[in-house]
Motif scaffolding. Structure first.
Motif, mmCIF file in Angstrom:
data_model
loop_
_atom_site.group_PDB
_atom_site.id
_atom_site.type_symbol
_atom_site.label_atom_id
_atom_site.label_comp_id
_atom_site.label_asym_id
_atom_site.label_seq_id
_atom_site.Cartn_x
_atom_site.Cartn_y
_atom_site.Cartn_z
ATOM 1 N N LEU A 145 0.848 -1.184 0.000
ATOM 2 C CA LEU A 145 0.000 0.000 0.000
ATOM 3 C C LEU A 145 0.889 1.243 0.000
ATOM 4 O O LEU A 145 1.641 1.477 0.950
ATOM 5 N N THR A 146 0.800 2.027 -1.078
ATOM 6 C CA THR A 146 1.633 3.211 -1.253
ATOM 7 C C THR A 146 0.804 4.476 -1.054
ATOM 8 O O THR A 146 -0.387 4.503 -1.358
ATOM 9 N N GLU A 167 0.801 -3.408 -6.291
ATOM 10 C CA GLU A 167 1.054 -2.165 -5.570
ATOM 11 C C GLU A 167 -0.165 -1.264 -5.746
ATOM 12 O O GLU A 167 -0.572 -0.980 -6.873
ATOM 13 N N VAL A 168 -0.733 -0.832 -4.631
ATOM 14 C CA VAL A 168 -1.905 0.040 -4.671
ATOM 15 C C VAL A 168 -1.516 1.409 -4.125
ATOM 16 O O VAL A 168 -1.025 1.524 -2.991
ATOM 17 N N SER A 169 -1.696 2.435 -4.938
ATOM 18 C CA SER A 169 -1.393 3.805 -4.509
ATOM 19 C C SER A 169 -2.696 4.593 -4.416
ATOM 20 O O SER A 169 -3.642 4.362 -5.170
ATOM 21 N N PHE A 170 -2.726 5.555 -3.498
ATOM 22 C CA PHE A 170 -3.970 6.250 -3.173
ATOM 23 C C PHE A 170 -3.858 7.757 -3.332
ATOM 24 O O PHE A 170 -2.827 8.356 -3.035
ATOM 25 N N ALA A 171 -4.944 8.356 -3.799
ATOM 26 C CA ALA A 171 -5.091 9.805 -3.777
ATOM 27 C C ALA A 171 -5.662 10.193 -2.412
ATOM 28 O O ALA A 171 -5.970 9.333 -1.591
ATOM 29 N N ALA A 226 -10.007 7.542 -4.496
ATOM 30 C CA ALA A 226 -9.410 7.182 -5.789
ATOM 31 C C ALA A 226 -8.132 6.377 -5.538
ATOM 32 O O ALA A 226 -7.409 6.619 -4.564
ATOM 33 N N PHE A 227 -7.849 5.423 -6.429
ATOM 34 C CA PHE A 227 -6.668 4.583 -6.260
ATOM 35 C C PHE A 227 -6.239 3.997 -7.599
ATOM 36 O O PHE A 227 -7.014 3.955 -8.558
ATOM 37 N N LEU A 279 -2.968 -2.128 -13.764
ATOM 38 C CA LEU A 279 -4.106 -3.043 -13.756
ATOM 39 C C LEU A 279 -5.421 -2.301 -13.659
ATOM 40 O O LEU A 279 -6.406 -2.650 -14.323
ATOM 41 N N LEU A 280 -5.447 -1.226 -12.860
ATOM 42 C CA LEU A 280 -6.719 -0.569 -12.576
ATOM 43 C C LEU A 280 -6.494 0.850 -12.076
ATOM 44 O O LEU A 280 -5.581 1.112 -11.292
ATOM 45 N N SER A 281 -7.312 1.764 -12.548
ATOM 46 C CA SER A 281 -7.377 3.123 -12.025
ATOM 47 C C SER A 281 -8.849 3.421 -11.788
ATOM 48 O O SER A 281 -9.642 3.432 -12.729
ATOM 49 N N ALA A 282 -9.230 3.633 -10.541
ATOM 50 C CA ALA A 282 -10.656 3.713 -10.233
ATOM 51 C C ALA A 282 -10.899 4.611 -9.022
ATOM 52 O O ALA A 282 -9.966 5.049 -8.342
#
Length: 209
Positions: A62-63, A97-101, A128-129, A140-143
């Protein structure tokens, strides 16, 4: 056991007529079992609020978690743990790797009392992530996931109203966490399906050779 009761009724009609209420209960039970079986066969299951099914991934980093509101971050960790996902401190041990706004949280006044006090608000929470596959370094995904709740304010019992507000906000955080994991799962399932479709012609070609 129920089948034995029906067989006994056929053999002894007099006993059966004297126990019509028992037969009605047995028939109702049989109907309930049939409905339950059909619903299970269709994949219908009752889901608890925090109960997550097994995830399509086993590890994640988690970034930019400092951008996430505290209750959402806590709910996400719990949801990942419930889904069997390990949160790793570095990319070396992670599949994704999941990054977050920054978490968006807002309250909109929706109604007022006769004296002009706010009597209800609409709560909005969004997160948003982006998700990247570590091995391929591909996106993989932007949502963005969102949750909405209406909160009624009791101006004559503000302490109880504030406690209710805290509970609602916790539910919203859990809702966002569950949505994030579900969106990642669906993206992985879609990706695997696309890869299988691309590899199918190659497999057929090798088999024909």
């Amino acid at each position: 056991m129920m089948m034995k009761a029906f067989a006994a009724c056929f053999q002894n009609k007099q006993a059966c007529s004297n126990s019509s209420s028992v037969m009605k209960m047995a028939a109702s039970l049989m109907l309930l079992l049939m409905v339950t079986s059909v619903m299970s066969g269709c994949g219908f299951h009752l889901r608890g609020y925090d109960s997550g099914g097994e995830a399509q991934f086993k590890s994640v980093k988690l970034t930019s978690l400092q951008n996430v509101q505290g209750d959402v971050a806590d709910a996400l960790r719990q949801q990942l743990k419930a889904s069997g996902v390990v949160v790793t401190p570095n990319l070396a041990g992670a599949e994704l790797e999941v990054s977050f706004a920054r978490t968006y949280s807002h309250r909109s006044k929706t109604s007022y009392t006769g004296t002009g006090d706010v009597s209800s608000v609409l709560l909005t929470m969004k997160q948003a992530f982006e998700v990247q596959e570590v091995m391929t370094e591909s996106l993989l995904l932007s949502a963005e996931v969102s949750s909405y709740r209406d909160h009624q304010i009791n101006n004559n019992a503000l302490l109880a109203s504030n406690r209710e507000l805290e509970a609602i906000q916790q539910q919203m955080a859990q809702d966002l966490a569950r949505q994030i994991v579900e969106r990642i799962n669906r993206a992985l399932i879609t990706r695997k399906g696309q890869e299988a479709a691309l590899n199918a012609p190659l497999s057929e070609g090798k088999a024909s050779d």
